[in-house]
Design a protein around this motif. Structure first.
Motif, mmCIF file in Angstrom:
data_model
loop_
_atom_site.group_PDB
_atom_site.id
_atom_site.type_symbol
_atom_site.label_atom_id
_atom_site.label_comp_id
_atom_site.label_asym_id
_atom_site.label_seq_id
_atom_site.Cartn_x
_atom_site.Cartn_y
_atom_site.Cartn_z
ATOM 1 N N LEU A 33 0.841 5.168 0.742
ATOM 2 C CA LEU A 33 0.060 6.225 1.397
ATOM 3 C C LEU A 33 0.691 7.581 1.119
ATOM 4 C CD1 LEU A 33 -0.448 4.645 4.945
ATOM 5 C CD2 LEU A 33 -2.146 4.796 3.104
ATOM 6 N N GLU A 64 -6.921 3.645 6.281
ATOM 7 C CA GLU A 64 -6.595 3.030 4.994
ATOM 8 C C GLU A 64 -5.624 1.865 5.177
ATOM 9 O OE1 GLU A 64 -5.021 4.331 0.533
ATOM 10 O OE2 GLU A 64 -5.382 5.888 2.035
ATOM 11 N N LEU A 102 0.865 -1.175 0.000
ATOM 12 C CA LEU A 102 0.000 0.000 0.000
ATOM 13 C C LEU A 102 0.900 1.223 0.000
ATOM 14 C CD1 LEU A 102 -2.781 1.453 0.471
ATOM 15 C CD2 LEU A 102 -2.292 1.218 2.934
#
Length: 173
Positions: free
Chosen positions: A154, A166, A152
């Motif tokens: 960010l 998230e 992920l």
């Protein structure tokens, strides 16, 4: 689960790691304080203290993972060998690894964070904006074993609560 952070200094990875660790009640091992302690011990700064700190973090993470707990590793992880280190560790102990990479799309904010940062790490100077710009040139694209792992990214211009939410959604997916 092994959660490995990645990102340039001042991009917000330590802030996200600490908030995520608090929310998940998961320990965080950070490479910078380990390197500071290595330097405090009297080992000269021309020695590969950064590499030593990564190896100490790996040893701590392995111990925690073997005890059945998850861990968050807070490190720049700018190159494939550093990232792959966490993949190999996860394979060795039989846990999943996920990467959370932080970026700051606002250069002025990123620079301000660096200028205002005071971590009080004895023997370890705070990186300057110039040093981060140089590291950006060395920050490798994702490849190797780590590239095949869930990741992920960010953008830390967002609010911390939203970033943590998230990250949690990513980790639970």
């Amino acid at each position: 689960m092994l959660i490995a952070m990645a990102g340039l200094p001042g991009s917000g990875k330590s802030t996200v790691a600490e908030a995520l660790g608090a929310h998940l009640r998961t320990p965080v091992v950070s490479v910078d304080p380990l390197e500071s302690a290595i330097l405090r011990s009297g080992i000269e700064s021309y020695q590969p203290t950064g590499l030593a700190a990564y190896l100490v973090a790996e040893t701590i993470a392995e111990s925690v993972l073997r005890a059945g707990q998850g861990i968050i590793v807070d490190a720049v992880n700018a190159v494939s060998p550093a990232r792959d280190q966490w993949v190999l560790l996860a394979d060795r102990v039989g846990v999943e690894v996920r990467f959370i990479e932080t970026v700051c799309s606002d250069p002025a904010l990123h620079r301000r964070r660096l200028d205002e940062r005071r971590r009080d790490l004895e023997h370890l100077a705070e990186p300057t904006w110039h040093a981060v710009e140089q590291r950006l040139d060395e920050y490798a694209s994702w490849s190797g074993a780590a590239d095949a792992c869930p990741r992920l990214t960010l953008d830390t211009v967002s609010e911390l609560d939203a970033l943590v939410a998230e990250a949690i959604a990513f980790l639970r997916s």
